[in-house]
Design a protein around this motif. Structure first.
Motif, PDB file in Angstrom:
ATOM      1  N   TYR A   1      66.879 -22.339  77.955  1.00 52.71           N
ATOM      2  CA  TYR A   1      65.678 -23.178  77.965  1.00 52.71           C
ATOM      3  C   TYR A   1      64.635 -22.722  76.961  1.00 52.71           C
ATOM      4  O   TYR A   1      63.505 -23.185  76.982  1.00 52.71           O
ATOM      5  CB  TYR A   1      65.029 -23.164  79.356  1.00 52.71           C
ATOM      6  N   GLY A   2      64.962 -21.763  76.124  1.00 54.23           N
ATOM      7  CA  GLY A   2      63.908 -21.209  75.289  1.00 54.23           C
ATOM      8  C   GLY A   2      64.319 -20.914  73.874  1.00 54.23           C
ATOM      9  O   GLY A   2      65.053 -21.667  73.243  1.00 54.23           O
ATOM     10  N   THR A   3      63.829 -19.788  73.398  1.00 56.25           N
ATOM     11  CA  THR A   3      64.047 -19.372  72.021  1.00 56.25           C
ATOM     12  C   THR A   3      64.877 -18.096  71.999  1.00 56.25           C
ATOM     13  O   THR A   3      65.126 -17.486  73.040  1.00 56.25           O
ATOM     14  CB  THR A   3      62.701 -19.100  71.320  1.00 56.25           C
ATOM     15  N   ALA A   4      65.268 -17.690  70.818  1.00 56.84           N
ATOM     16  CA  ALA A   4      66.022 -16.450  70.648  1.00 56.84           C
ATOM     17  C   ALA A   4      65.066 -15.274  70.471  1.00 56.84           C
ATOM     18  O   ALA A   4      65.295 -14.371  69.672  1.00 56.84           O
ATOM     19  CB  ALA A   4      66.979 -16.585  69.474  1.00 56.84           C
ATOM     20  N   THR A   5      63.981 -15.304  71.226  1.00 58.93           N
ATOM     21  CA  THR A   5      62.947 -14.261  71.198  1.00 58.93           C
ATOM     22  C   THR A   5      62.898 -13.601  72.574  1.00 58.93           C
ATOM     23  O   THR A   5      62.940 -14.302  73.586  1.00 58.93           O
ATOM     24  CB  THR A   5      61.571 -14.888  70.887  1.00 58.93           C
ATOM     25  N   PRO A   6      62.785 -12.276  72.644  1.00 61.55           N
ATOM     26  CA  PRO A   6      62.755 -11.631  73.965  1.00 61.55           C
ATOM     27  C   PRO A   6      61.471 -11.929  74.732  1.00 61.55           C
ATOM     28  O   PRO A   6      60.390 -11.962  74.160  1.00 61.55           O
ATOM     29  CB  PRO A   6      62.863 -10.141  73.634  1.00 61.55           C
TER      30      PRO A   6
ATOM     31  N   GLU B   1      76.183 -21.670  73.358  1.00 59.79           N
ATOM     32  CA  GLU B   1      76.466 -23.096  73.566  1.00 59.79           C
ATOM     33  C   GLU B   1      76.884 -23.372  75.013  1.00 59.79           C
ATOM     34  O   GLU B   1      76.419 -24.334  75.633  1.00 59.79           O
ATOM     35  CB  GLU B   1      77.579 -23.566  72.618  1.00 59.79           C
ATOM     36  N   ILE B   2      77.752 -22.533  75.560  1.00 61.66           N
ATOM     37  CA  ILE B   2      78.207 -22.698  76.950  1.00 61.66           C
ATOM     38  C   ILE B   2      77.013 -22.563  77.896  1.00 61.66           C
ATOM     39  O   ILE B   2      76.876 -23.312  78.863  1.00 61.66           O
ATOM     40  CB  ILE B   2      79.306 -21.669  77.291  1.00 61.66           C
ATOM     41  N   SER B   3      76.140 -21.618  77.598  1.00 64.67           N
ATOM     42  CA  SER B   3      74.938 -21.408  78.405  1.00 64.67           C
ATOM     43  C   SER B   3      74.073 -22.661  78.430  1.00 64.67           C
ATOM     44  O   SER B   3      73.582 -23.086  79.481  1.00 64.67           O
ATOM     45  CB  SER B   3      74.156 -20.214  77.830  1.00 64.67           C
ATOM     46  N   GLN B   4      73.881 -23.263  77.275  1.00 60.64           N
ATOM     47  CA  GLN B   4      73.078 -24.486  77.179  1.00 60.64           C
ATOM     48  C   GLN B   4      73.737 -25.626  77.948  1.00 60.64           C
ATOM     49  O   GLN B   4      73.074 -26.357  78.672  1.00 60.64           O
ATOM     50  CB  GLN B   4      72.869 -24.871  75.710  1.00 60.64           C
ATOM     51  N   GLU B   5      75.059 -25.761  77.789  1.00 62.91           N
ATOM     52  CA  GLU B   5      75.793 -26.826  78.486  1.00 62.91           C
ATOM     53  C   GLU B   5      75.663 -26.690  79.998  1.00 62.91           C
ATOM     54  O   GLU B   5      75.568 -27.681  80.715  1.00 62.91           O
ATOM     55  CB  GLU B   5      77.278 -26.791  78.091  1.00 62.91           C
TER      56      GLU B   5
ATOM     57  N   PHE C   1      68.652 -28.518  70.010  1.00 62.04           N
ATOM     58  CA  PHE C   1      67.866 -29.053  68.904  1.00 62.04           C
ATOM     59  C   PHE C   1      68.569 -28.887  67.567  1.00 62.04           C
ATOM     60  O   PHE C   1      67.975 -28.540  66.552  1.00 62.04           O
ATOM     61  CB  PHE C   1      66.456 -28.442  68.872  1.00 62.04           C
ATOM     62  N   GLY C   2      69.898 -29.115  67.579  1.00 57.12           N
ATOM     63  CA  GLY C   2      70.635 -29.138  66.330  1.00 57.12           C
ATOM     64  C   GLY C   2      71.132 -27.818  65.798  1.00 57.12           C
ATOM     65  O   GLY C   2      71.729 -27.767  64.725  1.00 57.12           O
ATOM     66  N   GLU C   3      70.891 -26.720  66.512  1.00 55.12           N
ATOM     67  CA  GLU C   3      71.391 -25.440  66.023  1.00 55.12           C
ATOM     68  C   GLU C   3      71.596 -24.466  67.171  1.00 55.12           C
ATOM     69  O   GLU C   3      70.996 -24.593  68.233  1.00 55.12           O
ATOM     70  CB  GLU C   3      70.451 -24.828  64.980  1.00 55.12           C
ATOM     71  N   THR C   4      72.467 -23.517  66.920  1.00 47.87           N
ATOM     72  CA  THR C   4      72.672 -22.397  67.833  1.00 47.87           C
ATOM     73  C   THR C   4      72.302 -21.148  67.058  1.00 47.87           C
ATOM     74  O   THR C   4      72.765 -20.954  65.935  1.00 47.87           O
ATOM     75  CB  THR C   4      74.140 -22.343  68.305  1.00 47.87           C
ATOM     76  N   VAL C   5      71.448 -20.298  67.646  1.00 49.65           N
ATOM     77  CA  VAL C   5      70.927 -19.120  66.953  1.00 49.65           C
ATOM     78  C   VAL C   5      71.106 -17.878  67.833  1.00 49.65           C
ATOM     79  O   VAL C   5      70.909 -17.939  69.043  1.00 49.65           O
ATOM     80  CB  VAL C   5      69.416 -19.281  66.648  1.00 49.65           C
TER      81      VAL C   5
END
Length: 194
Positions: free
Chosen positions: A72-77, A25-29, A100-104
């Motif tokens: 900026y992306g997905t939880a995929t390497p 979350e901090i990273s996104q902020e 987009f409504g969730e943290t994964v």
């Protein structure tokens, strides 16, 4: 009946899982990648900030992998994430993302077939390090993308070497892409209501 083996996520304490979600979350902020080493006891080491699309994570001796974020992306390497894990002999990696409504957070085991690229990846990494050392004093303060942009526009002397290294890196990333991404060993998330 087969016994279920613990996943990576099972080995992470609730406090560590909660902290990983918060770091995402901090990273996104902040719109910056962040990361930390994952230690042999499945605790997180010191969390560090990186840049928009990269983070350099110290690896103390008992590191078994890393956790980092993709704001900026997905939880995929990415291909580079996989190659970095292979170069450093990581056993696991976890990646967090928020938005987009969730943290994964998703965790992955690092192994074949990607480890077959280790020798090639280590060799290229060494060549890139040598190139960076050679130009570091010439352009203090410039690193990564900014350094590459500067060389492209103002340093024809180093441009051919840079292009060769980037071509080799692209070839290696293409090999990873052909192999595909590893399946997630496990994941956990925080869903926002509202």
């Amino acid at each position: 009946s087969r016994l279920r083996q613990d996943t990576i996520c099972d080995k992470l304490t609730p406090v560590v899982r909660k902290w990983m979600l918060r770091v995402a979350e901090i990273s996104q902020e902040n719109r910056l990648e962040m990361g930390a080493p994952i230690m042999s006891d499945y605790a997180l080491g010191n969390v560090v900030f990186g840049a928009e699309h990269t983070v350099s994570i110290p690896r103390p001796p008992d590191t078994i992998g890393i956790y980092h974020t993709h704001p900026y992306g997905t939880a995929t390497p990415s291909a580079m994430d996989i190659l970095d894990a292979v170069i450093h002999n990581d056993k696991i990696m976890c990646i967090g993302k928020s938005g987009f409504g969730e943290t994964v957070v998703a965790c992955y085991t690092v192994g074949p077939p990607w480890t077959l690229l280790k020798d090639e990846a280590v060799k290229l990494n060494k060549e890139i390090d040598e190139f960076n050392k050679a130009v570091k004093d010439k352009y203090p303060g410039l690193v990564g993308r900014k350094l590459r942009e500067y060389i492209y526009t103002r340093d024809p002397e180093n441009l051919d070497k840079l292009k060769r290294l980037l071509d080799k890196r692209d070839e290696l990333e293409n090999k990873v892409d052909i192999m595909g991404r590893p399946p997630a060993d496990c994941s956990f998330k925080l869903v926002f209501s509202g």
